[in-house]
Design an enzyme around this catalytic site. Structure first.
Site, PDB file in Angstrom:
ATOM      1  N   CYS A 116       0.816  -1.225   0.000  1.00 40.83           N
ATOM      2  CA  CYS A 116       0.000   0.000   0.000  1.00 40.83           C
ATOM      3  C   CYS A 116       0.848   1.274   0.000  1.00 40.83           C
ATOM      4  CB  CYS A 116      -0.959  -0.005   1.177  1.00 40.83           C
ATOM      5  SG  CYS A 116      -2.159  -1.341   1.027  1.00 40.83           S
ATOM      6  N   HIS A 256      -3.787   6.973   2.204  1.00 39.66           N
ATOM      7  CA  HIS A 256      -4.097   5.627   1.712  1.00 39.66           C
ATOM      8  C   HIS A 256      -5.453   5.218   2.284  1.00 39.66           C
ATOM      9  CE1 HIS A 256      -3.997   1.506   0.704  1.00 39.66           C
ATOM     10  NE2 HIS A 256      -3.810   1.092   1.947  1.00 39.66           N
ATOM     11  N   ASN A 286     -10.117  -0.683  -0.524  1.00 35.31           N
ATOM     12  CA  ASN A 286      -8.658  -0.574  -0.543  1.00 35.31           C
ATOM     13  C   ASN A 286      -8.135  -1.138  -1.863  1.00 35.31           C
ATOM     14  OD1 ASN A 286      -5.913  -0.719  -0.150  1.00 35.31           O
ATOM     15  ND2 ASN A 286      -6.033  -1.649   1.891  1.00 35.31           N
TER      16      ASN A 286
HETATM   17  N1  ACO Z   1     -18.159  -9.244   9.064  1.00 36.30           N
HETATM   18  C1  ACO Z   1     -18.583  -9.448  10.313  1.00 36.30           C
HETATM   19  N2  ACO Z   1     -17.743  -9.716  11.340  1.00 36.30           N
HETATM   20  C2  ACO Z   1     -16.430  -9.752  11.063  1.00 36.30           C
HETATM   21  C3  ACO Z   1     -15.930  -9.554   9.780  1.00 36.30           C
HETATM   22  C4  ACO Z   1     -16.848  -9.290   8.754  1.00 36.30           C
HETATM   23  N3  ACO Z   1     -16.467  -9.067   7.469  1.00 36.30           N
HETATM   24  N4  ACO Z   1     -14.598  -9.646   9.814  1.00 36.30           N
HETATM   25  C5  ACO Z   1     -14.255  -9.896  11.078  1.00 36.30           C
HETATM   26  N5  ACO Z   1     -15.359  -9.990  11.830  1.00 36.30           N
HETATM   27  C6  ACO Z   1     -15.464 -10.264  13.269  1.00 36.30           C
HETATM   28  C7  ACO Z   1     -14.225 -10.929  13.794  1.00 36.30           C
HETATM   29  O1  ACO Z   1     -14.297 -12.332  13.598  1.00 36.30           O
HETATM   30  C8  ACO Z   1     -14.251 -10.539  15.257  1.00 36.30           C
HETATM   31  O2  ACO Z   1     -15.125 -11.396  15.930  1.00 36.30           O
HETATM   32  P1  ACO Z   1     -14.685 -12.003  17.370  1.00 36.30           P
HETATM   33  O3  ACO Z   1     -14.510 -10.807  18.255  1.00 36.30           O
HETATM   34  O4  ACO Z   1     -15.846 -12.875  17.712  1.00 36.30           O
HETATM   35  O5  ACO Z   1     -13.395 -12.725  17.117  1.00 36.30           O
HETATM   36  C9  ACO Z   1     -14.885  -9.167  15.245  1.00 36.30           C
HETATM   37  O6  ACO Z   1     -15.547  -9.028  13.978  1.00 36.30           O
HETATM   38  C10 ACO Z   1     -13.858  -8.044  15.383  1.00 36.30           C
HETATM   39  O7  ACO Z   1     -12.758  -8.311  14.516  1.00 36.30           O
HETATM   40  P2  ACO Z   1     -11.497  -7.379  14.478  1.00 36.30           P
HETATM   41  O8  ACO Z   1     -10.447  -7.975  13.584  1.00 36.30           O
HETATM   42  O9  ACO Z   1     -11.084  -6.955  15.845  1.00 36.30           O
HETATM   43  O10 ACO Z   1     -12.136  -6.109  13.764  1.00 36.30           O
HETATM   44  P3  ACO Z   1     -11.476  -4.718  13.601  1.00 36.30           P
HETATM   45  O11 ACO Z   1     -12.297  -3.699  14.255  1.00 36.30           O
HETATM   46  O12 ACO Z   1      -9.989  -4.732  13.913  1.00 36.30           O
HETATM   47  O13 ACO Z   1     -11.606  -4.476  12.028  1.00 36.30           O
HETATM   48  C11 ACO Z   1     -10.208  -4.570  10.069  1.00 36.30           C
HETATM   49  C12 ACO Z   1     -10.960  -5.363  11.134  1.00 36.30           C
HETATM   50  C13 ACO Z   1     -11.221  -3.702   9.345  1.00 36.30           C
HETATM   51  C14 ACO Z   1      -9.542  -5.530   9.110  1.00 36.30           C
HETATM   52  C15 ACO Z   1      -9.160  -3.677  10.777  1.00 36.30           C
HETATM   53  O14 ACO Z   1      -8.403  -4.472  11.651  1.00 36.30           O
HETATM   54  C16 ACO Z   1      -8.226  -2.967   9.821  1.00 36.30           C
HETATM   55  O15 ACO Z   1      -8.602  -2.064   9.114  1.00 36.30           O
HETATM   56  N6  ACO Z   1      -6.902  -3.331   9.846  1.00 36.30           N
HETATM   57  C17 ACO Z   1      -5.871  -2.585   9.147  1.00 36.30           C
HETATM   58  C18 ACO Z   1      -5.942  -2.683   7.646  1.00 36.30           C
HETATM   59  C19 ACO Z   1      -4.732  -1.994   7.036  1.00 36.30           C
HETATM   60  O16 ACO Z   1      -4.478  -0.832   7.257  1.00 36.30           O
HETATM   61  N7  ACO Z   1      -3.932  -2.739   6.284  1.00 36.30           N
HETATM   62  C20 ACO Z   1      -2.714  -2.179   5.733  1.00 36.30           C
HETATM   63  C21 ACO Z   1      -2.882  -1.819   4.313  1.00 36.30           C
HETATM   64  S1  ACO Z   1      -3.352  -3.195   3.288  1.00 36.30           S
HETATM   65  C22 ACO Z   1      -1.961  -3.643   2.290  1.00 36.30           C
HETATM   66  O17 ACO Z   1      -0.868  -3.225   2.458  1.00 36.30           O
HETATM   67  C23 ACO Z   1      -2.192  -4.673   1.176  1.00 36.30           C
END
Ligand code: ACO
Length: 329
Positions: A116, A256, A286
């Site tokens: 990214c 980003h 993304n």
């Molecule tokens: N729908 C419903 N529930 C979901 C989903 C979904 N699509 N995905 C995960 N959940 C659930 C999980 O299983 C978890 O349940 P649990 O508590 O029973 O285990 C709950 O929702 C919370 O999950 P988290 O992973 O804590 O959710 P979070 O608030 O962290 O959001 C996300 C997840 C959106 C992926 C976030 O962590 C994020 O944005 N991370 C960073 C992304 C990023 O910046 N990446 C770098 C760039 S990408 C690149 O370089 C290619």
């Protein structure tokens, strides 16, 4: 010789027609529109459905648009850099395919892989080539067909990504404009927080890697979220301090587009009014290396010469950075 600067003189973009909505994803994995919107800010993303078309197709369309908008003959281009994690092939580089497609017969071309942060790092590379005096015109493209490495059985990741491409033309200026400063970082991801497990030399493709879905992107969302929020906010504050910029001075934040909550935390830390933040994650999700040039292209009509922009990204690697740009046209 007086100092040269690399100014952005035009932008181009391409997004596929097919719109994959949160509602359609609800029929594919156990998720819902409300969860996706509140956790990420994404409503829909674009998907390149045509099986015969890949990243070079989108990169070529973005390049053609910037050449047309700037009235540039492709034979004037010295270098083409494509930032991507989803090249058409491991080799030849996607940039070489773009070079052929647009008829940039004088240009040399190569890909850059910084996930990214790829567009930011490619912009730095291209601007350094111009500042050194060795190049006059450089095409910098960010393009990713993320749908080709997304596992549509994994709800943790499949809701996040979309396909798209954006391009900028860099040209030499005598006046102080364009890429003014940058701060880039890497912290090697030895814990595999964000990676594509197979297909490289460590784990070449086999029946087993295909059966185990190891050719798809994997992400440990929570630690990446924490590092991305800290990384983008810290590096944006750092580049502002180095250049004596306050929140009032910055005209636009070009972040980003990985997560709306990360973008908001960065803008808050910079003391920026939300109206100064480019956001299109709701429409495209993304698109990895394409998010920043897609924003620049969509906002180009609202940008004026001299506007002060802070571009910032965080991604796989782990890589992150910020770039201070004065708009040139
Ligand atoms: N729908 C419903 N529930 C979901 C989903 C979904 N699509 N995905 C995960 N959940 C659930 C999980 O299983 C978890 O349940 P649990 O508590 O029973 O285990 C709950 O929702 C919370 O999950 P988290 O992973 O804590 O959710 P979070 O608030 O962290 O959001 C996300 C997840 C959106 C992926 C976030 O962590 C994020 O944005 N991370 C960073 C992304 C990023 O910046 N990446 C770098 C760039 S990408 C690149 O370089 C290619």
């Amino acid at each position: 010789m007086s100092k040269r600067y690399a100014g952005i003189t035009g932008t181009g973009h391409y997004v596929p027609e097919y719109v994959l909505t949160n509602q359609e994803l609800e029929t594919i994995v156990d998720t819902n529109d409300e969860w996706i919107r509140t956790r990420t800010g994404i409503r829909e993303r674009r998907i390149l459905k045509d099986k015969d078309k890949a990243t070079s197709f989108m990169a070529t369309r973005a390049a053609e648009e910037v050449l047309e908008r700037t009235g540039t003959d492709p034979k004037e281009i010295d270098v083409i850099i494509v930032a991507t994690v989803t090249p058409d092939y491991m080799f030849p580089a996607t940039a070489c395919l773009v070079q052929k497609n647009i008829g940039a017969t004088r240009a040399y071309a190569f890909d850059m892989l910084a996930a990214c942060s790829g567009f930011l790092f490619a912009l730095t590379t291209g601007s350094n080539m111009i500042e050194s005096g060795r190049a006059q015109k450089v095409l910098v493209i960010g393009a990713d067909k993320m749908s080709s490495i997304v596992d549509y059985t994994d709800r943790n990741t499949c809701i996040l990504f979309g396909d798209g491409a954006g391009a900028v033309l860099l040209e030499a200026f005598e006046e102080e404009t364009g890429v003014i400063d940058y701060v880039h970082y890497t912290d090697g991801d030895d814990q595999c927080l964000l990676y594509q497990p197979a297909g490289g030399s460590k784990r070449p493709a086999s029946h087993e890697t295909v059966d185990l879905h190891l050719h798809s992107l994997r992400q440990d969302g929570r630690p990446v979220f924490k590092k991305a929020t800290e990384g983008m906010a810290d590096v944006s504050a750092e580049i502002m301090k180095r250049n004596n910029l306050t929140g009032e001075d910055v005209d636009w934040l070009v972040p980003h587009q990985a997560n709306l909550r990360i973008i908001s935390a960065t803008a808050n830390r910079m003391g920026l009014d939300p109206s100064k933040v480019m956001i299109n994650i709701d429409k495209y999700g993304n698109t990895t290396a394409a998010t920043i040039p897609l924003c620049l292209c969509e906002w180009s009509d609202r940008l004026s010469k001299g506007d002060k922009l802070v571009l910032t990204a965080f991604g796989g690697g782990l890589t992150w950075g910020a770039t201070y740009v004065k708009w040139s046209v």
